[in-house]
Motif scaffolding. Structure first.
Motif, mmCIF file in Angstrom:
data_model
loop_
_atom_site.group_PDB
_atom_site.id
_atom_site.type_symbol
_atom_site.label_atom_id
_atom_site.label_comp_id
_atom_site.label_asym_id
_atom_site.label_seq_id
_atom_site.Cartn_x
_atom_site.Cartn_y
_atom_site.Cartn_z
ATOM 1 N N PHE A 99 30.625 38.784 37.590
ATOM 2 C CA PHE A 99 31.786 37.926 37.396
ATOM 3 C C PHE A 99 32.509 37.722 35.924
ATOM 4 O O PHE A 99 33.486 37.221 35.899
ATOM 5 C CB PHE A 99 31.611 36.492 38.021
ATOM 6 C CG PHE A 99 31.878 36.340 39.395
ATOM 7 C CD1 PHE A 99 31.812 37.482 40.265
ATOM 8 C CD2 PHE A 99 31.732 35.038 40.026
ATOM 9 C CE1 PHE A 99 32.019 37.534 41.659
ATOM 10 C CE2 PHE A 99 31.617 34.847 41.339
ATOM 11 C CZ PHE A 99 31.890 35.932 42.159
ATOM 12 N N CYS A 100 31.727 38.458 34.923
ATOM 13 C CA CYS A 100 32.496 38.451 33.461
ATOM 14 C C CYS A 100 33.516 38.884 33.339
ATOM 15 O O CYS A 100 34.335 38.500 32.465
ATOM 16 C CB CYS A 100 31.269 39.034 32.575
ATOM 17 S SG CYS A 100 31.277 40.525 32.449
ATOM 18 N N PHE A 101 34.323 39.583 34.241
ATOM 19 C CA PHE A 101 35.534 40.083 34.086
ATOM 20 C C PHE A 101 36.445 39.031 34.319
ATOM 21 O O PHE A 101 37.563 39.065 33.596
ATOM 22 C CB PHE A 101 35.610 41.421 35.195
ATOM 23 C CG PHE A 101 37.124 41.986 34.893
ATOM 24 C CD1 PHE A 101 37.295 43.003 34.099
ATOM 25 C CD2 PHE A 101 38.488 41.584 35.785
ATOM 26 C CE1 PHE A 101 38.521 43.595 33.822
ATOM 27 C CE2 PHE A 101 39.294 42.380 35.862
ATOM 28 C CZ PHE A 101 39.602 43.363 34.761
ATOM 29 N N ARG A 110 42.836 41.759 30.447
ATOM 30 C CA ARG A 110 42.071 42.511 31.277
ATOM 31 C C ARG A 110 42.462 44.095 31.152
ATOM 32 O O ARG A 110 41.767 44.857 31.445
ATOM 33 C CB ARG A 110 42.707 41.799 32.519
ATOM 34 C CG ARG A 110 41.854 40.612 32.827
ATOM 35 C CD ARG A 110 41.918 40.077 34.359
ATOM 36 N NE ARG A 110 43.016 39.257 34.585
ATOM 37 C CZ ARG A 110 43.585 37.994 34.553
ATOM 38 N NH1 ARG A 110 42.439 37.154 33.696
ATOM 39 N NH2 ARG A 110 44.531 37.559 34.627
ATOM 40 N N ARG A 111 43.846 44.317 31.087
ATOM 41 C CA ARG A 111 44.370 45.645 30.867
ATOM 42 C C ARG A 111 43.823 46.026 29.680
ATOM 43 O O ARG A 111 43.184 47.598 29.990
ATOM 44 C CB ARG A 111 45.884 45.624 30.873
ATOM 45 C CG ARG A 111 46.555 45.352 32.342
ATOM 46 C CD ARG A 111 48.181 45.758 32.034
ATOM 47 N NE ARG A 111 48.741 45.038 30.981
ATOM 48 C CZ ARG A 111 49.239 43.937 31.154
ATOM 49 N NH1 ARG A 111 49.424 43.590 32.540
ATOM 50 N NH2 ARG A 111 50.095 43.328 30.322
ATOM 51 N N ALA A 112 43.555 45.522 28.584
ATOM 52 C CA ALA A 112 43.163 46.005 27.526
ATOM 53 C C ALA A 112 41.515 46.413 27.723
ATOM 54 O O ALA A 112 40.887 47.454 27.251
ATOM 55 C CB ALA A 112 43.135 45.025 26.317
ATOM 56 N N TYR A 131 34.687 40.230 40.816
ATOM 57 C CA TYR A 131 35.391 39.109 40.234
ATOM 58 C C TYR A 131 35.422 37.955 41.587
ATOM 59 O O TYR A 131 35.225 38.629 42.605
ATOM 60 C CB TYR A 131 36.598 39.601 39.858
ATOM 61 C CG TYR A 131 37.497 40.330 41.004
ATOM 62 C CD1 TYR A 131 38.430 39.716 41.895
ATOM 63 C CD2 TYR A 131 37.312 41.577 41.105
ATOM 64 C CE1 TYR A 131 39.010 40.300 42.846
ATOM 65 C CE2 TYR A 131 38.031 42.229 42.231
ATOM 66 C CZ TYR A 131 38.772 42.066 42.890
ATOM 67 O OH TYR A 131 39.751 42.355 43.775
ATOM 68 N N PRO A 132 35.849 36.759 41.339
ATOM 69 C CA PRO A 132 35.915 35.797 42.435
ATOM 70 C C PRO A 132 37.388 36.222 43.097
ATOM 71 O O PRO A 132 38.384 36.093 42.311
ATOM 72 C CB PRO A 132 35.898 34.539 41.730
ATOM 73 C CG PRO A 132 36.370 34.730 40.205
ATOM 74 C CD PRO A 132 35.699 36.177 39.863
ATOM 75 N N TYR A 133 37.392 36.176 44.359
ATOM 76 C CA TYR A 133 38.666 36.421 44.943
ATOM 77 C C TYR A 133 39.417 35.297 45.339
ATOM 78 O O TYR A 133 38.875 34.349 45.663
ATOM 79 C CB TYR A 133 38.150 37.373 46.217
ATOM 80 C CG TYR A 133 39.372 37.855 47.059
ATOM 81 C CD1 TYR A 133 40.340 38.860 46.576
ATOM 82 C CD2 TYR A 133 39.702 37.083 48.226
ATOM 83 C CE1 TYR A 133 41.332 39.089 47.297
ATOM 84 C CE2 TYR A 133 40.938 37.385 48.963
ATOM 85 C CZ TYR A 133 41.519 38.621 48.596
ATOM 86 O OH TYR A 133 42.574 38.748 49.377
#
Length: 197
Positions: A99-101, A110-112, A131-133
Motif C-alpha cells: 500500500f505504500c503507493f 504518483r505519475r512522477a 493500493y486501497p481501492y
C-alpha cells in the motif's frame, strides 16, 4: 516459499502469490517503501540483489542491521521514489511495498513515481504495486480533523489530501497516524510502456 523460516519476516499470502508470479530467480529488485524489511529480508534470503528505498532513515538503518545479522547485504537509498536519482535500466522489478503507493500525495507525485520507476527498469521489467481501492459506491471520506493532520505533519511530514482514509493508533506519548489515499485504477496514471512508444 518466501519467508517461510520466520513468520514475522514474510510477505502476506497475497504478496507471496504476486511475488511468485512476477519475480524470477535472480531478478534485481528495487523495494520502494522498504521500511524495516518485512518483504525485503525474504527476497534477500531467496538470493535477490535488493536496493531498499524509503523516506524514513531510521527504518533503513534498522533494515541494514537486520540484514547484517542474517548475513545479507542490502543497498539502501534515503529518498522518495518520485525524486530519487536512480540508475537507468538497473532493475528487473520495482516493488512498491504493501500500500505504500497510496502514501504518495496527488496525481502529479504518483505519475512522477511511476515514470521514475519505469526509467529504472530493464527491458521487460515489472512494476508491482498495491493500493486501497475506492469503489464508486463508497462514500467520500470526511476530511481528517486538524489534530490528526498536525500529528501527521509532525511525525512524518505527511500532508493529507481530499479523500484520505486515516487511522490513529498508539498512545498519547507515542502516537501513530496511518494514512492511505484510496483511488480507482484510472487514478494510477500509468506510464506508457517503452515498447509502445
Amino acid at each position: 516459499a518466501f519467508g517461510r523460516d520466520n513468520p514475522v519476516e514474510q510477505p502476506f499470502t497475497w504478496e507471496a502469490d504476486l511475488f511468485s508470479r512476477y519475480i524470477r530467480p535472480g531478478d534485481a529488485i528495487l523495494a520502494v517503501g522498504a521500511g524495516g524489511g518485512r518483504d525485503v529480508l525474504p527476497l534477500l534470503a531467496d538470493g535477490h540483489p535488493v536496493t531498499a528505498l524509503d523516506i524514513a532513515p531510521m527504518a533503513l538503518q534498522a533494515l541494514s542491521q537486520r540484514a547484517r545479522e542474517r548475513g545479507f547485504t542490502v543497498t539502501t537509498v534515503h529518498a522518495s521514489i518520485a525524486e530519487a536519482a536512480l540508475p537507468p535500466a538497473a532493475f528487473d522489478v520495482v516493488l512498491f511495498s504493501w500500500f505504500c503507493f497510496s502514501y504518495l500525495q496527488g496525481s502529479a507525485e504518483r505519475r512522477a513515481a511511476l515514470a521514475n520507476s519505469e526509467s529504472a527498469l530493464r527491458l521487460g521489467g515489472r512494476i508491482l504495486l498495491s493500493y486501497p481501492y475506492r469503489a464508486d459506491s463508497r462514500p467520500p471520506a470526511r476530511p481528517a480533523p486538524w489534530i490528526v493532520r498536525s500529528v501527521a505533519r509532525l511525525l512524518g511530514g505527511m500532508e493529507t489530501e481530499p479523500g484520505d482514509d486515516y487511522n490513529v493508533t498508539g498512545t498519547t506519548l507515542r502516537p501513530s497516524v496511518f494514512f492511505t489515499h484510496p483511488f480507482r485504477p484510472r487514478g494510477l496514471h500509468l506510464p506508457v510502456p517503452r515498447a509502445h512508444r
